[in-house]
Enzyme design. Structure first.
Site, PDB file in Angstrom:
ATOM      1  N   GLY A   1      10.048  -3.572  11.942  1.00 17.33           N
ATOM      2  CA  GLY A   1      10.660  -2.266  11.196  1.00 17.33           C
ATOM      3  C   GLY A   1       9.509  -1.076  10.559  1.00 17.33           C
TER       4      GLY A   1
ATOM      5  N   ARG B   1       0.564  -1.358  -0.071  1.00 13.60           N
ATOM      6  CA  ARG B   1       0.015  -0.079  -0.081  1.00 13.60           C
ATOM      7  C   ARG B   1       0.818   1.180   0.024  1.00 13.60           C
ATOM      8  NH1 ARG B   1      -3.645  -1.427   5.096  1.00 13.60           N
ATOM      9  NH2 ARG B   1      -1.664  -3.315   5.126  1.00 13.60           N
TER      10      ARG B   1
HETATM   11  C1  UD1 Z   1       0.120  -8.479  13.716  1.00 13.74           C
HETATM   12  C2  UD1 Z   1      -0.262  -9.617  15.039  1.00 13.74           C
HETATM   13  C3  UD1 Z   1      -1.539  -8.501  15.782  1.00 13.74           C
HETATM   14  C4  UD1 Z   1      -1.260  -7.233  16.297  1.00 13.74           C
HETATM   15  C5  UD1 Z   1      -0.759  -6.408  15.140  1.00 13.74           C
HETATM   16  C6  UD1 Z   1      -0.252  -5.043  15.439  1.00 13.74           C
HETATM   17  C7  UD1 Z   1       0.356 -11.700  14.833  1.00 13.74           C
HETATM   18  C8  UD1 Z   1      -0.246 -12.944  14.212  1.00 13.74           C
HETATM   19  N1  UD1 Z   1      -0.428 -10.705  14.844  1.00 13.74           N
HETATM   20  O1  UD1 Z   1      -1.077  -8.701  13.150  1.00 13.74           O
HETATM   21  O2  UD1 Z   1      -1.974  -9.431  17.118  1.00 13.74           O
HETATM   22  O3  UD1 Z   1      -2.389  -6.546  16.918  1.00 13.74           O
HETATM   23  O4  UD1 Z   1       0.335  -7.140  14.340  1.00 13.74           O
HETATM   24  O5  UD1 Z   1      -0.013  -4.294  14.492  1.00 13.74           O
HETATM   25  O6  UD1 Z   1       1.296 -11.423  15.051  1.00 13.74           O
HETATM   26  N2  UD1 Z   1       5.864  -9.802   8.830  1.00 13.74           N
HETATM   27  C9  UD1 Z   1       7.019 -10.412   8.588  1.00 13.74           C
HETATM   28  N3  UD1 Z   1       6.815 -11.716   7.740  1.00 13.74           N
HETATM   29  C10 UD1 Z   1       5.583 -12.075   8.002  1.00 13.74           C
HETATM   30  C11 UD1 Z   1       4.389 -11.460   8.338  1.00 13.74           C
HETATM   31  C12 UD1 Z   1       4.530 -10.335   8.865  1.00 13.74           C
HETATM   32  O7  UD1 Z   1       8.506  -9.770   8.654  1.00 13.74           O
HETATM   33  O8  UD1 Z   1       5.673 -13.318   7.149  1.00 13.74           O
HETATM   34  C13 UD1 Z   1       6.002  -8.570   9.698  1.00 13.74           C
HETATM   35  C14 UD1 Z   1       5.413  -7.412   8.776  1.00 13.74           C
HETATM   36  O9  UD1 Z   1       6.447  -6.770   7.907  1.00 13.74           O
HETATM   37  C15 UD1 Z   1       5.046  -6.078   9.877  1.00 13.74           C
HETATM   38  C16 UD1 Z   1       4.792  -7.304  11.124  1.00 13.74           C
HETATM   39  O10 UD1 Z   1       5.527  -8.371  10.746  1.00 13.74           O
HETATM   40  O11 UD1 Z   1       5.936  -5.437  10.382  1.00 13.74           O
HETATM   41  C17 UD1 Z   1       3.244  -7.369  11.280  1.00 13.74           C
HETATM   42  O12 UD1 Z   1       2.701  -8.024  10.430  1.00 13.74           O
HETATM   43  P1  UD1 Z   1       1.322  -8.046   9.745  1.00 13.74           P
HETATM   44  O13 UD1 Z   1       1.037  -9.049   8.904  1.00 13.74           O
HETATM   45  O14 UD1 Z   1       0.887  -6.376   9.648  1.00 13.74           O
HETATM   46  O15 UD1 Z   1       0.380  -8.373  11.112  1.00 13.74           O
HETATM   47  P2  UD1 Z   1      -1.027  -8.022  11.458  1.00 13.74           P
HETATM   48  O16 UD1 Z   1      -1.962  -9.143  10.796  1.00 13.74           O
HETATM   49  O17 UD1 Z   1      -1.149  -6.492  11.477  1.00 13.74           O
HETATM   50 CA    CA Z   2      -1.815  -6.768   8.567  1.00 20.69          CA
END
Ligand code: UD1
Ligand code: CA
Length: 453
Positions: free
Chosen positions: A102, A16
């Site tokens: 990050g 996004r």
């Molecule tokens: C995650 C949390 C949620 C929390 C929220 C806060 C989990 C399962 N859920 O959800 O409880 O309220 O963050 O913002 O952890 N990332 C990776 N590799 C991946 C997936 C994600 O590096 O395979 C990183 C993303 O770049 C990001 C962060 O982890 O910086 C969070 O990932 P995102 O997919 O945004 O998590 P949420 O679904 O929002």
């Molecule tokens: Ca997310």
């Protein structure tokens, strides 16, 4: 304190942002979001820092400065738990691991220290939100103890009412984290390995779970698009302006100031609207910075006045100087005390000793200017022959008449006066007058040409 390892998750694509640049390299206050997190993490002196990245290839490790982190590629991206799994081989046997993000750039040191106080528990950074939509919810039992984190997509309607949310940031004993992560499963609504599932595992094992809240709501704001980035930028700039104001700096309007580096101010500094400070900038006692000035990597000493619309880059400016309006001081410039640089004067890689002046419309490049020198309007140092650069030396008490060209390498002697409109190609003696222009003469009855019929 137990050995600290920090894992920074930075693999998200940032779809996004609509950008070719990985999300975590987008800037807040002139610094990549991931760099903010790394810089804060570094203060905790971790034994190891692991950055889990996924997009942009070498762009991520290469963009960061002062980094001793280990970079681990997560490909494909199967969830936050899967991301931390990638860091496992690099973690120490014992100690505590702290998970940061990050794209959550502004978490503050004090908050992290709070999470790290109890080394044997699983510590979660949580937050109460009026609108908890989208976040994982903190589920507590009747005694108020945490039982689990439930992602919104997996939550019941009752659980969706919970207003305490997971910020994502947590710390856990590394040994326990390792066993929990190896047991993660992806049988949930998103088919992902959730880091948050370790909470229920800890509960089952009787491990104590602590929750802490950030000192400020903005510390845990994550960035997914340019709008959120711009909003967080303003929040952070307001915070920086507030800190300056509370420390006694007069900031004409805290909403019209941008600090993209480290600005240090001594007592009684005044900063007018629209100024931008980049890199390390030091303003001495009583310095006044006029509206819409840009100052980068520079030191300005006591009581100097910078008038509006001045640009100062990589320069050192002494006491009681007057710069601008509309002055441009470029890299490698050193001005001693009581120097005056006026409008539309460009200074590059030059030194000015005490009490010298260039007040109007000049280019002074690669020059060494003595004390009490007066440089008239429109003076140009011709420092470049198209291939090489040469220095101009103007000794103490010299007076350079207006519209003079000094063709370097050239030296104007001590106390010399150069007549206006001169092109000086040879060194001039000390004292006396040097002129290089044709004598004025008049042609009586001279007729202007007329247009050919
Ligand atoms: C995650 C949390 C949620 C929390 C929220 C806060 C989990 C399962 N859920 O959800 O409880 O309220 O963050 O913002 O952890 N990332 C990776 N590799 C991946 C997936 C994600 O590096 O395979 C990183 C993303 O770049 C990001 C962060 O982890 O910086 C969070 O990932 P995102 O997919 O945004 O998590 P949420 O679904 O929002
Ligand atoms: Ca997310």
């Amino acid at each position: 304190m137990a050995k600290l390892n920090i894992v920074i998750l930075a693999a998200g694509k940032g779809t996004r942002m609509y950008s070719d640049k990985p999300k975590v390299l987008h800037l807040i206050a002139g610094k990549a979001m991931l760099q903010h997190v790394l810089d804060t993490a570094t203060i905790l002196k971790p034994a190891k820092t692991i950055v889990v990245f996924g997009h942009g290839g070498e762009m991520v490790p290469q963009a960061l400065v002062r980094n001793t982190a280990t970079f681990v590629l997560q490909e494909p991206q199967l969830g936050t738990g899967h991301a931390v799994q990638q860091a496992l081989p690099h973690l120490d046997e014992d100690g505590v691991s702290l998970v940061l993000y990050g794209d959550v750039p502004l978490v503050q040191l004090e908050t992290l220290k709070k999470i790290l106080t109890n080394e044997s528990s699983l510590s979660l950074l949580t937050q109460h939100l009026e609108n908890p939509k989208g976040y994982g919810r903190i589920v507590r039992d009747t005694a108020g103890e945490v039982c689990s984190i439930i992602e919104e997509k997996d939550a019941t309607p009752e659980q969706c009412q919970i207003k305490e949310v997971n910020t994502g940031i947590l710390a856990a004993p590394t040994k326990l984290l390792r066993t929990w992560l190896t047991n993660l499963r992806n049988d949930n609504a998103q088919g992902e390995y959730y880091l948050t599932d370790i909470v229920a595992m800890a509960v089952a094992q009787g491990v104590k779970i602590d929750t802490t809240q950030p000192g400020n709501e903005w510390e845990v704001v994550g960035i997914n698009n340019k709008l959120q980035q711009a909003e967080l930028e303003r929040v952070w700039q307001t915070e920086l302006a507030t800190r300056l104001l509370l420390q006694g700096v007069t900031v004409a309007d805290p909403a019209r100031l941008d600090i993209r580096g480290e600005l240090e101010c001594e007592r009684d500094v005044e900063i007018d609207v629209g100024c931008i400070f980049e890199g390390p900038v030091h303003l001495g006692k009583g310095v006044k910075v006029g509206a819409y000035s840009v100052i980068k990597n520079s030191r300005v000493a006591a009581n100097t006045i910078i008038s509006p619309y001045s640009h100062i880059d990589d320069a050192e400016i002494g006491i009681n100087c007057h710069i601008g309006p509309f002055a441009r001081i470029r890299p490698g410039s050193k001005l001693q005390n009581e120097v005056h640089i006026g409008n539309f004067v460009e200074i590059k890689n030059s030194t000015f000793a005490n009490n010298s002046k260039a007040n109007h419309l000049s280019y002074i490049g690669d020059a060494t200017i003595g004390s009490r020198v007066n440089i008239g309007a429109g003076t140009i140092t011709c420092n470049y022959d198209g291939a090489n650069k040469f220095r101009t030396v103007i000794e103490d008490d010299a007076f350079i008449g207006s519209d003079t060209q000094l063709v370097a390498p050239v030296t104007v002697g001590r106390g010399a006066t150069i007549g206006a409109g001169s092109t000086i190609t040879k060194d001039t003696p000390d004292g006396g007058l040097t002129l290089s222009r044709t004598k004025q003469h008049s042609v009586p009855g001279w007729q202007r040409p007329t247009k050919n019929k």
